[in-house]
Scaffold this active site. Sequence first.
Site, PDB file in Angstrom:
ATOM      1  N   VAL A  22     -19.029 -44.630-110.945  1.00 18.98           N
ATOM      2  CA  VAL A  22     -20.177 -44.216-109.989  1.00 18.98           C
ATOM      3  C   VAL A  22     -21.228 -43.381-111.412  1.00 18.98           C
ATOM      4  CG1 VAL A  22     -20.969 -41.835-108.707  1.00 18.98           C
ATOM      5  CG2 VAL A  22     -18.852 -43.153-108.178  1.00 18.98           C
ATOM      6  N   ASP A  40     -19.328 -37.390-120.860  1.00 18.39           N
ATOM      7  CA  ASP A  40     -18.368 -37.117-120.543  1.00 18.39           C
ATOM      8  C   ASP A  40     -17.269 -36.828-121.449  1.00 18.39           C
ATOM      9  OD1 ASP A  40     -16.893 -39.086-118.434  1.00 18.39           O
ATOM     10  OD2 ASP A  40     -15.927 -38.692-119.093  1.00 18.39           O
ATOM     11  N   THR A  90     -13.506 -35.844-107.163  1.00 20.79           N
ATOM     12  CA  THR A  90     -13.573 -34.838-106.089  1.00 20.79           C
ATOM     13  C   THR A  90     -11.639 -34.928-105.164  1.00 20.79           C
ATOM     14  OG1 THR A  90     -14.909 -35.754-104.637  1.00 20.79           O
ATOM     15  CG2 THR A  90     -15.105 -33.533-105.548  1.00 20.79           C
ATOM     16  N   THR A 125     -18.365 -35.944-103.784  1.00 23.96           N
ATOM     17  CA  THR A 125     -18.698 -35.863-102.141  1.00 23.96           C
ATOM     18  C   THR A 125     -17.413 -34.339-101.963  1.00 23.96           C
ATOM     19  OG1 THR A 125     -18.127 -38.083-101.944  1.00 23.96           O
ATOM     20  CG2 THR A 125     -17.059 -36.839-100.641  1.00 23.96           C
ATOM     21  N   CYS A 265     -11.909 -42.399-102.285  1.00 23.08           N
ATOM     22  CA  CYS A 265     -12.717 -41.665-101.132  1.00 23.08           C
ATOM     23  C   CYS A 265     -12.059 -41.535 -99.563  1.00 23.08           C
ATOM     24  CB  CYS A 265     -13.888 -43.017-101.403  1.00 23.08           C
ATOM     25  SG  CYS A 265     -16.190 -42.759-102.742  1.00 23.08           S
ATOM     26  N   ARG A 336      -6.873 -45.348-108.696  1.00 17.60           N
ATOM     27  CA  ARG A 336      -6.875 -43.673-108.756  1.00 17.60           C
ATOM     28  C   ARG A 336      -6.504 -44.272-106.803  1.00 17.60           C
ATOM     29  NH1 ARG A 336     -12.426 -41.629-110.375  1.00 17.60           N
ATOM     30  NH2 ARG A 336     -13.119 -43.344-109.980  1.00 17.60           N
TER      31      ARG A 336
END
Length: 460
Positions: A22, A40, A90, A125, A265, A336
């Site tokens: 993202v 990062d 998250t 999120t 997500c 992930r």
Amino acid sequence: MGLYEKIVNREEKISLVGLGYVGMPIAVAFAKKVDVIGFDVIKQKIELYQKGLDPTKEVGNEVIKNTTVEFTSDEASLREAKFHIVAVPTPINDDHTPDLIPLESASRTLGKNLTKGSIVVFESTVYPGVTEDICVPILEKESGLECGIDFKVGYSPERINPGDKVHRLETIIKVVAGQDEETLDTVAKVYELVVEAGVHKADSIKVAEAAKVIENSQRDINIAFMNELSIIFNKMGIDTKAVLEAAGTKWNFLNFSPGLVGGHCIGVDPYYLTYKAEQIGYHSQIILSGRKINDDMGKYIAESTIKKMIKVNKQINGAKVAIFGITFKENTPDVRNTKVVDVIKELEEYGVEVKVVDPIAEKEDLWREYRINPCKVEDIKEIDAVIFAVPHDEFKAIRLEDVKMMFDPMGYANSEAMDEVAATSERNIALDRKDCVLMDLKGVFNRKEAEDAGFAYWRL
């Protein structure tokens, strides 16, 4: 002169905290217009970007090589920026509660380097309230500054779809929110620099947080419905894909299909909403029911594979199964929270040896998270079943006869060589086999052709 004007005039910089699937595309997009610092904590990732390599495959090596983003793992560089965008993962814990550690850590790092007059926009999120109730206190504590006076905050949920080359940052309407009208106006103007589709100004930060978390919850519920239909129709001996094609001829039928629901997500966000709901005294019924169905699909697919193998008299303990695709979705290297791993674990419980083929999966992440080393398609031979789990474009060249050869001792690598020779008895023996189990989860192959070719065929 306001912050927006200073950014446009390159008197102030934008920082991106978190350069994953993202954050990195956002940094690259803004760098075409203004000065950008890309930060990062993972030094190896920064080193790849600095070399002009794109491990995410979201924008490509050429774009990374030519971007003006200042890639760094030095947190002190954040002091050079006044507009900060936080885009860190998250995830959830094993008990399905929110894991806010990455977000809290990013807030601490940013807080230590925050200067007066800054605006911090969170994209991660979260459930409604996290930005103001959790992130702001951390920023204040670490910076010694007061929110609303020394710095402002906003929220703009990410809507980037990994692997999607059509729906990109520039082409998706961006929801933006700010703690006050002035902040909202600045945040909106900054994002309008790169978002061609325009922005939607939410009434509040909590509204924007809620909007994001329900987007993926809605998709999750719809996919869960399709998965439940698939289970029902398979028991009835009805082809689910054929049913959906027929139903899809109606103009208002929603175009969803069954499948494994993983990733960072859709398979995660609903738990953020239900966690907050529990805190305020409401136990979710629909959302959690959908989550349970989707979370159980890996086990269901593994069990269906075992049943198919038993029907063609395969010995289960010690059997070999090849799985094509292990990323959480097609055409992205992101592994992930991939639910293909659930299929693998369940099969291994039966004593099955599983081989994974995925040419685009991020190998280091795959090993670090799951201790899985993928093999090459050429190495697949003498298997008892094959599962096409993720329909990468790279797999589309594989033919049914190629799949048949994977069950042969000579394997897939011998398939092309045998094509060059006139039909031999050896090839005919391989192709005439009737004990080849093909689990085509997303319906990549034509069902009739597969069954006519002698496959014990199954799909969701």
